[in-house]
Scaffold this motif. Structure first.
Motif, PDB file in Angstrom:
ATOM      1  N   UNK A  64       0.814  -1.220   0.000  1.00 41.44           N
ATOM      2  CA  UNK A  64       0.000   0.000   0.000  1.00 41.44           C
ATOM      3  C   UNK A  64       0.842   1.263   0.000  1.00 41.44           C
ATOM      4  N   UNK A  65       2.117   1.143   0.344  1.00 37.92           N
ATOM      5  CA  UNK A  65       3.010   2.298   0.237  1.00 37.92           C
ATOM      6  C   UNK A  65       3.073   2.789  -1.206  1.00 37.92           C
ATOM      7  N   UNK A  66       3.075   1.834  -2.150  1.00 35.71           N
ATOM      8  CA  UNK A  66       3.153   2.186  -3.568  1.00 35.71           C
ATOM      9  C   UNK A  66       1.881   2.890  -4.028  1.00 35.71           C
ATOM     10  N   UNK A  67       0.742   2.381  -3.612  1.00 34.04           N
ATOM     11  CA  UNK A  67      -0.530   3.024  -3.966  1.00 34.04           C
ATOM     12  C   UNK A  67      -0.588   4.433  -3.395  1.00 34.04           C
ATOM     13  N   UNK A  68      -0.185   4.555  -2.151  1.00 30.01           N
ATOM     14  CA  UNK A  68      -0.266   5.855  -1.487  1.00 30.01           C
ATOM     15  C   UNK A  68       0.680   6.873  -2.116  1.00 30.01           C
ATOM     16  N   UNK A  69       1.847   6.417  -2.529  1.00 25.37           N
ATOM     17  CA  UNK A  69       2.784   7.351  -3.149  1.00 25.37           C
ATOM     18  C   UNK A  69       2.265   7.845  -4.491  1.00 25.37           C
ATOM     19  N   UNK A  70       1.645   6.940  -5.260  1.00 23.09           N
ATOM     20  CA  UNK A  70       1.048   7.365  -6.520  1.00 23.09           C
ATOM     21  C   UNK A  70      -0.062   8.374  -6.297  1.00 23.09           C
ATOM     22  N   UNK A  71      -0.892   8.129  -5.287  1.00 25.59           N
ATOM     23  CA  UNK A  71      -1.975   9.052  -4.966  1.00 25.59           C
ATOM     24  C   UNK A  71      -1.440  10.409  -4.531  1.00 25.59           C
ATOM     25  N   UNK A  72      -0.354  10.415  -3.776  1.00 27.45           N
ATOM     26  CA  UNK A  72       0.258  11.664  -3.330  1.00 27.45           C
ATOM     27  C   UNK A  72       0.780  12.481  -4.507  1.00 27.45           C
ATOM     28  N   UNK A  73       1.372  11.781  -5.473  1.00 25.49           N
ATOM     29  CA  UNK A  73       1.905  12.485  -6.643  1.00 25.49           C
ATOM     30  C   UNK A  73       0.781  13.152  -7.428  1.00 25.49           C
ATOM     31  N   UNK A  74      -0.333  12.445  -7.621  1.00 23.48           N
ATOM     32  CA  UNK A  74      -1.465  13.024  -8.327  1.00 23.48           C
ATOM     33  C   UNK A  74      -2.062  14.189  -7.544  1.00 23.48           C
ATOM     34  N   UNK A  75      -2.108  14.052  -6.223  1.00 21.03           N
ATOM     35  CA  UNK A  75      -2.654  15.121  -5.386  1.00 21.03           C
ATOM     36  C   UNK A  75      -1.804  16.378  -5.472  1.00 21.03           C
ATOM     37  N   UNK A  76      -0.492  16.194  -5.445  1.00 22.19           N
ATOM     38  CA  UNK A  76       0.404  17.348  -5.527  1.00 22.19           C
ATOM     39  C   UNK A  76       0.246  18.067  -6.860  1.00 22.19           C
TER      40      UNK A  76
END
Length: 333
Positions: A64-76
């Motif tokens: 889930x670290x990978x999913x969360x990092x992708x989501x963070x990039x899109x959010x930024x």
């Protein structure tokens, strides 16, 4: 036989269209607000919006670290305030979604590992005018739940492709290790495996939140049945533990797995794990959050709201693992 040909064709199409995309700290039942990351190429000037990302992640599961990092990039990139929360217990996850509805967020991205638990809260979000997209789990249920879009892997087809690969490798008896009973995506993988594999397949249920228990349960199974020549796991941490179980049991079984992480890449490189199926979790997290920005900003709906957007399966083997290692080291594969 037709089903097998269809699975292979769809798998090929999915692999050809895959996008390579890059981990953050794990969560485990707690809610947090995520800021931007260096992965964003730029930042939108659109009005600030809030997106809730709600998953069924278990504490300590690095997938889930990978999913969360992708989501963070899109959010930024999209000027989005991302609020992440997770709980592996279906009822608790539903409560987290309800909290997001009560907070009147602008959009919700969620996993539907236990679809029945999501019915009521997704309907409440829709009634409140909050768009909901699904990702990772719930491919067979996202439309009936009323979600706008879905991003993930067709787990049944991925399982069939996995089984067909085992046929090519000459395996005869596979045990499919399921770390969470009743989780639809995991069950679909093993069901697909049984369809695609010409040998004997059996499921072994373990407690994925207790790795010593996983190790002892699998070791005992391998010691009891020496005919097992292939261990199929459904997550990278389980696969790495399975390698130890095979050694402890004195078994000659091979190990292959679904999902990927940095350590798993190293295991493929050194030959202790035969291959992995990568569903690209970073991409799932990124696309789910970005989809809500696109819908809010432009009214865009990927797949026309009728077809899922597939992020896998992609096979990672000793032949191509070096090309993946660079991205795994960055935490994007």
């Amino acid at each position: 036989m037709r089903r097998h040909h269809r699975a292979a064709a769809l798998t090929t199409a999915a692999v050809v269209t895959l996008l390579a995309a890059g981990c953050s700290s794990g969560s485990g039942g707690k809610k947090s607000e995520d800021g931007g990351t260096d992965a964003a190429a730029g930042k939108a000037t659109t009005p600030r919006m809030t997106v809730a990302l709600v998953t069924h992640a278990a504490p300590g599961d690095t997938f889930w670290d990978l999913i969360r990092k992708g989501a963070q990039a899109a959010a930024a990139k999209g000027n989005i305030k991302l609020v992440y929360s997770s709980d592996p217990v279906a009822g608790n996850q539903a409560n987290l979604v309800q909290n997001a509805v009560d907070q009147k967020v602008d959009g919700i991205a969620l996993t539907a590992a236990k679809p029945d638990a999501m019915k009521g809260v997704v309907a409440k979000a829709e009634a409140a005018g909050i768009p909901v997209v699904g990702f990772n789990s719930g491919l067979d249920n996202w439309k009936e739940l009323g979600m706008l879009e879905y991003f993930g892997q067709d787990e049944n087809i991925a399982g069939q492709a996995f089984g067909e690969r085992l046929n090519q490798l000459g395996a005869k008896h596979a045990v499919c290790v399921i770390q969470e009973q009743g989780q639809v995506a995991l069950e679909a993988r093993c069901s697909g495996l049984k369809k695609g594999f010409e040998g004997t397949t059996e499921n072994l249920y373990v407690n994925g939140t207790d790795m010593p228990s996983v190790k002892s349960t699998l070791t005992a199974k391998l010691q009891k049945d020496s005919s097992i020549d292939q261990v199929v796991t459904l997550g990278a941490p389980i696969a790495l533990t399975a390698v130890q179980s095979v050694k402890d049991a004195g078994s000659k079984a091979k190990v292959a797995t679904f999902d990927l992480n940095k350590d798993l890449v190293g295991a493929i490189q050194d030959g202790s794990i035969g291959f992995a199926v990568d569903q690209q979790p970073y991409l799932q997290g990124y696309l789910a959050v970005d989809a809500l920005w696109l819908y809010k900003t432009n009214g865009n709906v990927s797949g026309g709201g009728t077809a899922p957007v597939l992020t896998g399966p992609a096979f990672v083997t000793k032949d191509n693992v070096d090309s993946v290692a660079e991205f795994a080291a960055k935490g994007t594969r």
